[in-house]
Motif scaffolding. Structure first.
Motif, mmCIF file in Angstrom:
data_model
loop_
_atom_site.group_PDB
_atom_site.id
_atom_site.type_symbol
_atom_site.label_atom_id
_atom_site.label_comp_id
_atom_site.label_asym_id
_atom_site.label_seq_id
_atom_site.Cartn_x
_atom_site.Cartn_y
_atom_site.Cartn_z
ATOM 1 N N LYS A 126 30.476 26.628 35.377
ATOM 2 C CA LYS A 126 30.419 28.089 35.394
ATOM 3 C C LYS A 126 29.880 28.601 36.725
ATOM 4 C CE LYS A 126 30.797 30.301 31.944
ATOM 5 N NZ LYS A 126 31.953 30.954 31.266
ATOM 6 N N LEU A 127 28.916 27.902 37.302
ATOM 7 C CA LEU A 127 28.379 28.302 38.604
ATOM 8 C C LEU A 127 29.469 28.284 39.679
ATOM 9 C CD1 LEU A 127 24.894 26.526 38.772
ATOM 10 C CD2 LEU A 127 25.314 28.985 38.866
ATOM 11 N N ALA A 128 30.296 27.239 39.667
ATOM 12 C CA ALA A 128 31.382 27.158 40.643
ATOM 13 C C ALA A 128 32.332 28.338 40.507
ATOM 14 C CB ALA A 128 32.140 25.840 40.467
ATOM 15 N N VAL A 129 32.607 28.741 39.271
ATOM 16 C CA VAL A 129 33.521 29.860 39.027
ATOM 17 C C VAL A 129 32.875 31.184 39.430
ATOM 18 C CG1 VAL A 129 34.784 31.121 37.249
ATOM 19 C CG2 VAL A 129 34.712 28.621 37.195
ATOM 20 N N VAL A 130 31.605 31.362 39.081
ATOM 21 C CA VAL A 130 30.909 32.615 39.390
ATOM 22 C C VAL A 130 30.790 32.818 40.892
ATOM 23 C CG1 VAL A 130 28.668 33.762 39.246
ATOM 24 C CG2 VAL A 130 29.656 32.716 37.213
ATOM 25 N N LEU A 131 30.449 31.769 41.629
ATOM 26 C CA LEU A 131 30.314 31.895 43.080
ATOM 27 C C LEU A 131 31.634 32.309 43.721
ATOM 28 C CD1 LEU A 131 28.092 28.765 43.855
ATOM 29 C CD2 LEU A 131 27.401 31.161 43.894
ATOM 30 N N HIS A 132 32.733 31.739 43.253
ATOM 31 C CA HIS A 132 34.030 32.117 43.815
ATOM 32 C C HIS A 132 34.397 33.547 43.441
ATOM 33 C CE1 HIS A 132 38.491 32.241 44.030
ATOM 34 N NE2 HIS A 132 38.288 31.528 45.111
ATOM 35 N N ALA A 133 34.049 33.964 42.230
ATOM 36 C CA ALA A 133 34.395 35.313 41.771
ATOM 37 C C ALA A 133 33.681 36.378 42.594
ATOM 38 C CB ALA A 133 34.059 35.460 40.292
ATOM 39 N N ILE A 134 32.391 36.198 42.839
ATOM 40 C CA ILE A 134 31.675 37.205 43.625
ATOM 41 C C ILE A 134 32.084 37.140 45.094
ATOM 42 C CG2 ILE A 134 29.732 37.178 42.027
ATOM 43 C CD1 ILE A 134 28.180 35.531 44.028
ATOM 44 N N TRP A 135 32.541 35.980 45.543
ATOM 45 C CA TRP A 135 33.014 35.856 46.924
ATOM 46 C C TRP A 135 34.299 36.650 47.122
ATOM 47 C CZ3 TRP A 135 33.897 30.413 49.576
ATOM 48 C CH2 TRP A 135 34.079 30.600 50.948
ATOM 49 N N ARG A 136 35.233 36.519 46.186
ATOM 50 C CA ARG A 136 36.518 37.205 46.319
ATOM 51 C C ARG A 136 36.399 38.703 46.043
ATOM 52 N NH1 ARG A 136 42.077 34.780 44.397
ATOM 53 N NH2 ARG A 136 42.575 36.702 45.499
ATOM 54 N N SER A 137 35.602 39.053 45.046
ATOM 55 C CA SER A 137 35.526 40.462 44.656
ATOM 56 C C SER A 137 34.644 41.279 45.576
ATOM 57 C CB SER A 137 35.014 40.572 43.223
ATOM 58 O OG SER A 137 33.675 40.115 43.125
ATOM 59 N N GLY A 138 33.643 40.655 46.183
ATOM 60 C CA GLY A 138 32.703 41.401 47.016
ATOM 61 C C GLY A 138 31.647 42.136 46.224
ATOM 62 N N GLU A 139 31.662 41.986 44.892
ATOM 63 C CA GLU A 139 30.674 42.653 44.055
ATOM 64 C C GLU A 139 29.370 41.861 44.021
ATOM 65 O OE1 GLU A 139 32.314 43.126 40.207
ATOM 66 O OE2 GLU A 139 33.983 44.400 40.866
ATOM 67 N N PRO A 140 28.240 42.547 43.864
ATOM 68 C CA PRO A 140 26.959 41.836 43.766
ATOM 69 C C PRO A 140 26.837 41.095 42.441
ATOM 70 C CG PRO A 140 26.635 44.184 43.398
ATOM 71 C CD PRO A 140 28.069 44.017 43.830
ATOM 72 N N PHE A 141 26.037 40.045 42.444
ATOM 73 C CA PHE A 141 25.831 39.264 41.230
ATOM 74 C C PHE A 141 24.940 40.029 40.263
ATOM 75 C CE2 PHE A 141 23.070 36.208 38.951
ATOM 76 C CZ PHE A 141 24.042 35.652 38.134
ATOM 77 N N LYS A 142 25.358 40.085 38.994
ATOM 78 C CA LYS A 142 24.585 40.758 37.954
ATOM 79 C C LYS A 142 24.119 39.710 36.943
ATOM 80 C CE LYS A 142 27.300 44.997 38.399
ATOM 81 N NZ LYS A 142 28.202 45.963 37.701
ATOM 82 N N PRO A 143 22.839 39.388 36.940
ATOM 83 C CA PRO A 143 22.360 38.314 36.059
ATOM 84 C C PRO A 143 22.496 38.615 34.581
ATOM 85 C CG PRO A 143 20.525 39.433 37.113
ATOM 86 C CD PRO A 143 21.759 39.932 37.768
ATOM 87 N N PHE A 144 22.535 39.922 34.221
ATOM 88 C CA PHE A 144 22.614 40.289 32.790
ATOM 89 C C PHE A 144 23.839 41.141 32.528
ATOM 90 C CE2 PHE A 144 18.105 39.499 33.517
ATOM 91 C CZ PHE A 144 17.845 38.595 32.507
ATOM 92 N N ARG A 145 24.953 40.699 33.082
ATOM 93 C CA ARG A 145 26.196 41.463 32.925
ATOM 94 C C ARG A 145 26.666 41.450 31.473
ATOM 95 N NH1 ARG A 145 31.168 41.145 37.157
ATOM 96 N NH2 ARG A 145 32.449 42.796 36.268
ATOM 97 N N VAL A 146 26.611 40.304 30.823
ATOM 98 C CA VAL A 146 27.054 40.205 29.424
ATOM 99 C C VAL A 146 26.110 40.986 28.515
ATOM 100 C CG1 VAL A 146 27.483 38.620 27.516
ATOM 101 C CG2 VAL A 146 28.165 37.996 29.853
ATOM 102 N N ALA A 147 24.809 40.830 28.755
ATOM 103 C CA ALA A 147 23.836 41.529 27.928
ATOM 104 C C ALA A 147 23.982 43.039 28.042
ATOM 105 C CB ALA A 147 22.425 41.109 28.314
ATOM 106 N N ALA A 148 24.312 43.504 29.248
ATOM 107 C CA ALA A 148 24.482 44.945 29.443
ATOM 108 C C ALA A 148 25.720 45.467 28.721
ATOM 109 C CB ALA A 148 24.577 45.250 30.925
#
Length: 345
Positions: A323-345
């Motif tokens: 999951k870390l490998a996928v998340v790092l690539h996703a924020i790299w391509r999208s340019g969006e900041p990482f949200k640690p509680f995105r699901v909870a929100a």
């Protein structure tokens, strides 16, 4: 009708000598040759066949050989030997037959070779610092374990301490009769600590030159070394159409052996870069450990670990690394900041 003068060359690279096989457009063998694995010998041999299609296997020498041949005007395909059964799974296998097989596959259909794309020279140079530090840390761990193991039969047991403090504490605990045996080891440990600290400073400087590294470090559990290694290994995020493909590229997905009604559960493939895969697994250990910060990814991993079973924790570690490998690539391509509680929100 225009005559096809295409030439297809297969090369099986070795440390000292390499085997070459040249085919014409009809697939007939024009020449086979054994040359030294040096840039001069390679350029001299290939000068007779300008603008040829050359197929080599991925390996230790593949990078610089590709650079030499490309500069000479040839088209180079780097084959992934793990994906080509015709190369590694044959009853009669030799270097010359491997070169012939590479040339024939390059002439028939280059996609059968599962071509490999090498990193840039700059990225490879920066990665050398990370790998050198990893070797130094491994040596330090072995020497520390040696000191601990040597002292145990004499009734001396170490308490946990940092690697930096280990030589000083050990020197006070070592009996006088063991100083001759362990004194040089402690001196080497001090030098290793100094060299590792120098590498850490160098890695921080390298990370500052890549803006993506700072964004990767926002992800829980990811440190400077893993962030820089991820940036240098992937290098171009648009190589992957979807972020989840990165996990397969790094060998963090289960293998597949489905046939009819049989679809057994298999271990991860462990393909791709072993160094980055190890770093991601270490990050997952940190994230799911007692000192990991709370976030969606930690909660998800802990739920997986609570499912029970002997290997539940191990599977959760690998799943979080994937999951870390996928998340790092996703924020790299999208340019969006990482949200640690995105699901909870």
């Amino acid at each position: 009708m225009k005559k096809d003068n295409s030439v297809y060359v297969g090369c099986d690279l070795s440390d000292k000598f390499s085997e070459w096989c040249v085919l014409d457009s009809a697939g007939a063998v024009v020449e086979t040759r054994r040359t030294k694995t040096t840039s001069h010998a390679i350029v001299t041999f290939m000068a007779k066949y300008p603008r040829a299609l050359v197929v080599i296997e991925a390996g230790v020498h593949a990078r610089w050989v590709e650079e030499v041949l490309s500069k000479a005007g040839h088209r180079v395909i780097v084959a992934n030997p793990r994906k080509v059964r015709l190369i590694w799974q044959r009853g009669t296998k030799s270097d010359r037959s491997d070169a012939l097989m590479l040339a024939r596959l390059g002439r028939l259909d280059p996609t059968l070779l599962a071509p490999v794309q090498h990193r840039s020279r700059a990225a490879q140079l920066d990665l050398a610092s990370l790998r050198s530090r990893d070797v130094l840390v491994s040596m330090r761990t072995k020497l520390m374990n040696h000191v601990r193991g040597t002292l145990k039969p004499f009734g001396t047991r170490f308490e946990r301490c940092t690697p930096d403090a280990f030589p000083t504490i050990a020197e006070e605990m070592v009996p006088p009769e063991l100083l001759a045996a362990l004194g040089p080891v402690l001196c080497v440990l001090r030098e290793l600590n100094a060299q590792i600290a120098a590498h850490d400073r160098q890695i921080e400087q390298l990370g500052a030159s890549y803006p993506e590294v700072a964004r990767f470090r926002e992800v829980e559990g990811v440190g400077a070394i893993t962030a820089l290694a991820y940036r240098l290994t992937i290098e171009e995020p648009r190589r992957f159409k979807k972020s989840r493909f990165v996990a397969a590229f790094l060998g963090l997905v289960p293998g597949k052996d489905q046939s009819g009604n049989s679809d057994p559960q298999r271990h991860i493939t462990k393909a791709g870069d072993r160094f980055l895969r190890k770093l991601l697994v270490q990050c997952a250990h940190r994230l799911l450990g007692p000192h990991g910060n709370d976030c969606d990814l930690r909660r998800w991993g802990l739920r997986l670990a609570e499912r029970g079973g002997v290997n539940a924790k191990k599977r959760a570690i690998v799943a979080v690394a994937r999951k870390l490998a996928v998340v790092l690539h996703a924020i790299w391509r999208s340019g969006e900041p990482f949200k640690p509680f995105r699901v909870a929100a």
